[in-house]
Scaffold this motif. Sequence first.
Motif, mmCIF file in Angstrom:
data_model
loop_
_atom_site.group_PDB
_atom_site.id
_atom_site.type_symbol
_atom_site.label_atom_id
_atom_site.label_comp_id
_atom_site.label_asym_id
_atom_site.label_seq_id
_atom_site.Cartn_x
_atom_site.Cartn_y
_atom_site.Cartn_z
ATOM 1 N N LEU A 29 0.865 -1.178 0.000
ATOM 2 C CA LEU A 29 0.000 0.000 0.000
ATOM 3 C C LEU A 29 0.902 1.229 0.000
ATOM 4 N N THR A 30 0.592 2.190 -0.854
ATOM 5 C CA THR A 30 1.447 3.363 -1.002
ATOM 6 C C THR A 30 0.675 4.619 -0.654
ATOM 7 N N ARG A 31 1.310 5.471 0.143
ATOM 8 C CA ARG A 31 0.703 6.751 0.522
ATOM 9 C C ARG A 31 1.132 7.834 -0.466
ATOM 10 N N ASP A 32 0.279 8.836 -0.642
ATOM 11 C CA ASP A 32 0.646 9.971 -1.481
ATOM 12 C C ASP A 32 1.965 10.565 -0.991
ATOM 13 N N GLY A 33 2.832 10.895 -1.936
ATOM 14 C CA GLY A 33 4.124 11.492 -1.615
ATOM 15 C C GLY A 33 5.254 10.485 -1.445
ATOM 16 N N GLU A 34 4.927 9.197 -1.261
ATOM 17 C CA GLU A 34 5.958 8.180 -1.095
ATOM 18 C C GLU A 34 6.550 7.772 -2.445
ATOM 19 N N THR A 35 7.703 7.132 -2.383
ATOM 20 C CA THR A 35 8.334 6.552 -3.564
ATOM 21 C C THR A 35 7.982 5.072 -3.609
ATOM 22 N N VAL A 36 7.653 4.575 -4.796
ATOM 23 C CA VAL A 36 7.338 3.156 -4.970
ATOM 24 C C VAL A 36 8.100 2.636 -6.184
ATOM 25 N N ASN A 37 8.582 1.407 -6.088
ATOM 26 C CA ASN A 37 9.317 0.759 -7.172
ATOM 27 C C ASN A 37 8.541 -0.440 -7.683
ATOM 28 N N LEU A 38 8.379 -0.520 -9.003
ATOM 29 C CA LEU A 38 7.776 -1.688 -9.645
ATOM 30 C C LEU A 38 8.856 -2.371 -10.473
ATOM 31 N N ILE A 39 8.913 -3.696 -10.376
ATOM 32 C CA ILE A 39 9.872 -4.476 -11.153
ATOM 33 C C ILE A 39 9.116 -5.530 -11.926
ATOM 34 N N CYS A 40 9.340 -5.561 -13.227
ATOM 35 C CA CYS A 40 8.749 -6.584 -14.088
ATOM 36 C C CYS A 40 9.857 -7.581 -14.433
ATOM 37 N N SER A 41 9.751 -8.776 -13.864
ATOM 38 C CA SER A 41 10.747 -9.826 -14.118
ATOM 39 C C SER A 41 10.454 -10.495 -15.449
ATOM 40 N N ILE A 42 11.512 -10.628 -16.271
ATOM 41 C CA ILE A 42 11.368 -11.170 -17.618
ATOM 42 C C ILE A 42 12.381 -12.289 -17.818
ATOM 43 N N PRO A 43 11.923 -13.547 -17.837
ATOM 44 C CA PRO A 43 12.851 -14.622 -18.146
ATOM 45 C C PRO A 43 13.277 -14.532 -19.619
ATOM 46 N N PHE A 44 14.521 -14.799 -19.901
ATOM 47 C CA PHE A 44 15.031 -14.801 -21.286
ATOM 48 C C PHE A 44 14.834 -13.440 -21.958
ATOM 49 N N PHE A 45 15.214 -12.377 -21.284
ATOM 50 C CA PHE A 45 15.047 -11.004 -21.781
ATOM 51 C C PHE A 45 16.020 -10.782 -22.941
ATOM 52 N N THR A 46 15.511 -10.919 -24.180
ATOM 53 C CA THR A 46 16.381 -10.796 -25.360
ATOM 54 C C THR A 46 15.916 -9.740 -26.354
ATOM 55 N N SER A 86 15.053 -7.895 -16.124
ATOM 56 C CA SER A 86 13.872 -7.142 -15.703
ATOM 57 C C SER A 86 13.891 -5.715 -16.252
ATOM 58 N N ILE A 87 12.704 -5.091 -16.194
ATOM 59 C CA ILE A 87 12.608 -3.651 -16.372
ATOM 60 C C ILE A 87 11.924 -3.110 -15.127
ATOM 61 N N SER A 88 12.268 -1.902 -14.753
ATOM 62 C CA SER A 88 11.679 -1.348 -13.540
ATOM 63 C C SER A 88 11.335 0.120 -13.737
ATOM 64 N N VAL A 89 10.442 0.582 -12.875
ATOM 65 C CA VAL A 89 10.084 1.996 -12.826
ATOM 66 C C VAL A 89 10.047 2.403 -11.361
ATOM 67 N N THR A 90 10.647 3.551 -11.076
ATOM 68 C CA THR A 90 10.566 4.153 -9.756
ATOM 69 C C THR A 90 9.682 5.384 -9.884
ATOM 70 N N ILE A 91 8.642 5.418 -9.082
ATOM 71 C CA ILE A 91 7.711 6.541 -9.081
ATOM 72 C C ILE A 91 8.019 7.373 -7.843
ATOM 73 N N THR A 92 8.511 8.579 -8.064
ATOM 74 C CA THR A 92 8.772 9.462 -6.931
ATOM 75 C C THR A 92 7.538 10.302 -6.687
ATOM 76 N N SER A 93 7.251 10.519 -5.431
ATOM 77 C CA SER A 93 6.087 11.312 -5.039
ATOM 78 C C SER A 93 4.794 10.744 -5.635
ATOM 79 N N PHE A 101 -3.335 3.970 -12.537
ATOM 80 C CA PHE A 101 -3.994 3.648 -13.806
ATOM 81 C C PHE A 101 -3.778 2.216 -14.270
ATOM 82 N N GLY A 102 -2.896 1.485 -13.669
ATOM 83 C CA GLY A 102 -2.576 0.130 -14.123
ATOM 84 C C GLY A 102 -1.331 0.160 -14.974
ATOM 85 N N TRP A 103 -0.230 -0.321 -14.428
ATOM 86 C CA TRP A 103 1.058 -0.352 -15.110
ATOM 87 C C TRP A 103 1.162 -1.655 -15.884
#
Length: 119
Positions: A29-46, A86-93, A101-103
């Motif tokens: 659960l993420t509060r407004d203003g916090e930083t959250v990291n999403l990581i999408c793990s990808i086997p055989f990332f080519t 993997s690919i990742s996104v860090t959302i600041t604030s 919206f659904g990543w």
Amino acid sequence: MNILVCFLIFNSLLSIVEAQLIISADKSLTRDGETVNLICSIPFFTVPASWSVNSTGETLTVCLPSGPCQPPNDVAKYTFSATEASISVTITSFNSMQDTFGWKCQYGSNSVVYVIKPA
């Protein structure tokens, strides 16, 4: 020689088709203003993978394996990166009105969606 090339291409494509993507977040659960990291793990990332907005299909970035993500990062809000698995996104604030919206992580014909839950 041609048979070997065909075999290698087939195996690469098979890896893409069979890849099971998993998105994980560092906060349940993420509060407004916090930083959250999403990581999408990808086997055989080519081949390139992407993050997009699930509801509109708008592509936010495309990442190469262990390489840069394009278009360039929005330094004010999102930071995108890629590793060999993997690919990742860090959302600041984090903003519960803008960032839930659904990543969607897309790799080949496979995709998975993660909705960040506000606290």
